[in-house]
Design a protein around this motif. Structure first.
Motif, PDB file in Angstrom:
ATOM      1  N   GLU A  61       7.443  -1.677  -5.051  1.00 28.44           N
ATOM      2  CA  GLU A  61       7.984  -2.807  -5.817  1.00 28.44           C
ATOM      3  C   GLU A  61       7.023  -3.994  -5.821  1.00 28.44           C
ATOM      4  OE1 GLU A  61      12.698  -1.994  -4.646  1.00 28.44           O
ATOM      5  OE2 GLU A  61      11.641  -3.771  -3.895  1.00 28.44           O
ATOM      6  N   ALA A  62       6.137  -4.023  -4.836  1.00 32.05           N
ATOM      7  CA  ALA A  62       5.213  -5.156  -4.714  1.00 32.05           C
ATOM      8  C   ALA A  62       4.219  -5.158  -5.867  1.00 32.05           C
ATOM      9  CB  ALA A  62       4.461  -5.086  -3.390  1.00 32.05           C
ATOM     10  N   PRO A  63       3.906  -6.341  -6.426  1.00 37.92           N
ATOM     11  CA  PRO A  63       2.956  -6.426  -7.531  1.00 37.92           C
ATOM     12  C   PRO A  63       1.495  -6.382  -7.083  1.00 37.92           C
ATOM     13  CG  PRO A  63       3.783  -8.604  -7.019  1.00 37.92           C
ATOM     14  CD  PRO A  63       4.502  -7.657  -6.102  1.00 37.92           C
ATOM     15  N   ILE A  64       1.249  -6.111  -5.784  1.00 36.50           N
ATOM     16  CA  ILE A  64      -0.119  -6.108  -5.250  1.00 36.50           C
ATOM     17  C   ILE A  64      -0.546  -4.687  -4.899  1.00 36.50           C
ATOM     18  CG2 ILE A  64      -1.641  -7.004  -3.446  1.00 36.50           C
ATOM     19  CD1 ILE A  64       0.171  -9.389  -3.177  1.00 36.50           C
ATOM     20  N   GLN A  65      -1.719  -4.335  -5.357  1.00 39.24           N
ATOM     21  CA  GLN A  65      -2.271  -3.021  -5.036  1.00 39.24           C
ATOM     22  C   GLN A  65      -2.530  -2.908  -3.523  1.00 39.24           C
ATOM     23  OE1 GLN A  65      -5.957  -2.274  -7.024  1.00 39.24           O
ATOM     24  NE2 GLN A  65      -5.795  -0.056  -6.889  1.00 39.24           N
ATOM     25  N   TYR A  66      -2.456  -1.686  -3.011  1.00 40.35           N
ATOM     26  CA  TYR A  66      -2.709  -1.380  -1.586  1.00 40.35           C
ATOM     27  C   TYR A  66      -1.574  -1.810  -0.660  1.00 40.35           C
ATOM     28  CZ  TYR A  66      -7.434  -1.071  -3.505  1.00 40.35           C
ATOM     29  OH  TYR A  66      -8.512  -0.782  -4.280  1.00 40.35           O
ATOM     30  N   MET A  67      -0.427  -2.214  -1.213  1.00 38.88           N
ATOM     31  CA  MET A  67       0.677  -2.625  -0.341  1.00 38.88           C
ATOM     32  C   MET A  67       1.879  -1.689  -0.483  1.00 38.88           C
ATOM     33  SD  MET A  67       0.601  -6.749   0.005  1.00 38.88           S
ATOM     34  CE  MET A  67      -0.884  -7.556   0.641  1.00 38.88           C
ATOM     35  N   ASP A  68       1.621  -0.432  -0.849  1.00 38.36           N
ATOM     36  CA  ASP A  68       2.707   0.546  -1.016  1.00 38.36           C
ATOM     37  C   ASP A  68       3.450   0.821   0.282  1.00 38.36           C
ATOM     38  OD1 ASP A  68       1.834   0.630  -3.555  1.00 38.36           O
ATOM     39  OD2 ASP A  68       1.188   2.719  -3.575  1.00 38.36           O
ATOM     40  N   ASP A  69       2.748   0.650   1.414  1.00 36.11           N
ATOM     41  CA  ASP A  69       3.374   0.932   2.708  1.00 36.11           C
ATOM     42  C   ASP A  69       3.924  -0.332   3.367  1.00 36.11           C
ATOM     43  OD1 ASP A  69       2.765   3.737   2.730  1.00 36.11           O
ATOM     44  OD2 ASP A  69       0.670   3.188   3.123  1.00 36.11           O
ATOM     45  N   CYS A  70       3.960  -1.407   2.610  1.00 31.65           N
ATOM     46  CA  CYS A  70       4.390  -2.699   3.180  1.00 31.65           C
ATOM     47  C   CYS A  70       5.692  -3.185   2.543  1.00 31.65           C
ATOM     48  CB  CYS A  70       3.323  -3.765   2.923  1.00 31.65           C
ATOM     49  SG  CYS A  70       1.725  -3.430   3.670  1.00 31.65           S
ATOM     50  N   SER A  71       6.272  -4.152   3.196  1.00 29.75           N
ATOM     51  CA  SER A  71       7.314  -4.966   2.593  1.00 29.75           C
ATOM     52  C   SER A  71       6.800  -6.398   2.526  1.00 29.75           C
ATOM     53  CB  SER A  71       8.599  -4.925   3.418  1.00 29.75           C
ATOM     54  OG  SER A  71       9.335  -3.756   3.148  1.00 29.75           O
ATOM     55  N   ILE A  72       7.173  -7.088   1.445  1.00 30.72           N
ATOM     56  CA  ILE A  72       6.786  -8.493   1.273  1.00 30.72           C
ATOM     57  C   ILE A  72       8.048  -9.306   1.043  1.00 30.72           C
ATOM     58  CG2 ILE A  72       5.387 -10.133  -0.027  1.00 30.72           C
ATOM     59  CD1 ILE A  72       3.757  -7.764  -1.074  1.00 30.72           C
ATOM     60  N   VAL A  73       8.223 -10.335   1.828  1.00 28.67           N
ATOM     61  CA  VAL A  73       9.350 -11.244   1.631  1.00 28.67           C
ATOM     62  C   VAL A  73       8.776 -12.596   1.222  1.00 28.67           C
ATOM     63  CG1 VAL A  73      11.425 -12.278   2.627  1.00 28.67           C
ATOM     64  CG2 VAL A  73      10.646 -10.030   3.419  1.00 28.67           C
ATOM     65  N   THR A  74       9.235 -13.112   0.071  1.00 25.18           N
ATOM     66  CA  THR A  74       8.701 -14.386  -0.424  1.00 25.18           C
ATOM     67  C   THR A  74       9.820 -15.410  -0.560  1.00 25.18           C
ATOM     68  OG1 THR A  74       8.997 -13.849  -2.768  1.00 25.18           O
ATOM     69  CG2 THR A  74       6.912 -13.190  -1.741  1.00 25.18           C
ATOM     70  N   ALA A  75       9.425 -16.656  -0.507  1.00 24.12           N
ATOM     71  CA  ALA A  75      10.351 -17.766  -0.738  1.00 24.12           C
ATOM     72  C   ALA A  75       9.654 -18.790  -1.614  1.00 24.12           C
ATOM     73  CB  ALA A  75      10.764 -18.406   0.584  1.00 24.12           C
TER      74      ALA A  75
END
Length: 342
Positions: free
Chosen positions: A285-299
């Motif tokens: 779901e992340a719009p950044i390449q290479y972060m398929d194995d990550c979660s990103i939480v933004t505010a």
């Protein structure tokens, strides 16, 4: 010759009223136009003094007064000095505020990385839905005008426009009044063709200048600034086996070092009109390449007057979401509180 405050206010009132109406201005009009709370008789005496000093004229017996060239000159010089002082004070204030904010956001990124044990990023605030605060025109030379544009967030933009005619200070003053009366408080989307046509009609032979100013305003509001992004805790990635593979870790750290790659995340976060603060991206779901194995939480944090920025925390999919969200909410409250103290 220097004027006392009362005479200066009366002169300014005469000039502004004459510029708006084109009719000679009487003492009764001035008594309603200023905040001096003076009687018509007192204003008549002051206007007589101003006439004797050469700043206003009485075109016909028993008529009101109109500005003389000397009156216009004093008015324009005083106005320009005040505007220049306002702009300089604004610039100094903004520089001090930017320095403090720069330090604060760097510390915020470090604090979040320490508290969460994940990688963090904080973008400097950018303008969102910019609106005009005021426009100031001044002559550079016979062929050029300086356009000073102040937009939401007290961001100042300067633009030089070329002109094909020589214009007087009185004309510059009238154009300043015309533009600010009609455009202040509007976004570029609200400045439509009908409004521009109306402004050009009112400007008459100076309609070409209005077109140039509108173009300068549009360019200033839509101008893309270099987005400053502060990062911290990239090495925390190595603490999680699923991300510590040499290739994966290298790609993630490079993403943090090449900060322009994070711009997409910031722009996507800020573009969400319905965004209420916290967003979570899991895996692809992340719009950044290479972060398929990550979660990103933004505010999204907001500093008022359309200034918004993004805080992001990047970690494994098994991150402690409760802790991350709590940290983000705390930081957002603190930023909001600090800004309101400014």
């Amino acid at each position: 010759m220097l004027l006392d405050e009362r005479k200066m206010k009366i002169l300014q009132a005469v000039i502004r009223n004459y510029l708006e109406t084109g009719e000679p201005v009487g003492s009764r009009t001035i008594s309603k136009y200023t905040d001096l709370n003076l009687s018509s008789a007192t204003i008549r005496n002051e206007m007589a003094d101003l006439e004797e000093m050469g700043y206003i004229l009485q075109p016909h017996t028993s008529a009101g007064r109109i500005p003389s060239d000397a009156g216009y000159r004093l008015y324009v010089d005083t106005m320009m000095q005040e505007k220049e002082r306002e702009v300089e004070e604004l610039k100094e204030s903004l520089l001090e505020k930017e320095d403090r904010l720069d330090h604060l956001l760097k510390q915020t990124a470090k604090l979040l990385a320490t508290n969460t044990n994940y990688a963090t990023m904080v973008s400097a605030p950018v303008l969102h839905r910019n609106k005009l605060k005021f426009i100031q025109l001044s002559r550079v030379n016979t062929n050029q005008l300086l356009v000073v544009i102040v937009v939401e967030g007290n961001v100042i933009k300067n633009s030089i426009i070329n002109i094909t005619e020589e214009i007087t200070d009185e004309t510059v003053l009238k154009l300043n009044i015309l533009l600010n009366t009609h455009l202040n408080g509007l976004s570029i989307e609200e400045i439509n063709l009908a409004m521009i046509t109306n402004l050009k009609q009112q400007a008459g032979i100076h309609s070409e200048i209005i077109g140039g100013v509108i173009d300068a305003v549009a360019d200033s509001i839509h101008e893309e600034e270099d987005l400053e992004i502060y990062t911290s805790g990239a090495n925390n990635i190595f603490k999680y086996p699923e991300l510590s593979d040499n290739r994966k870790a290298s790609e993630l750290i490079n993403t943090f070092e090449e900060k322009h790659v994070l711009n997409e995340l910031v722009h996507e976060t800020l573009a969400a009109e319905s965004n209420t603060g916290i967003q979570v991206y899991i895996g692809k779901e992340a719009p950044i390449q290479y972060m398929d194995d990550c979660s990103i939480v933004t505010a999204t944090y907001e500093l008022g007057e359309g200034m918004k920025g993004t805080i992001g925390i990047i970690g494994p999919k098994r991150m402690d979401y409760d802790k991350v969200v709590d940290n983000l909410k705390t930081v957002m409250r603190q930023l909001d509180s600090l800004y309101k103290k400014e």
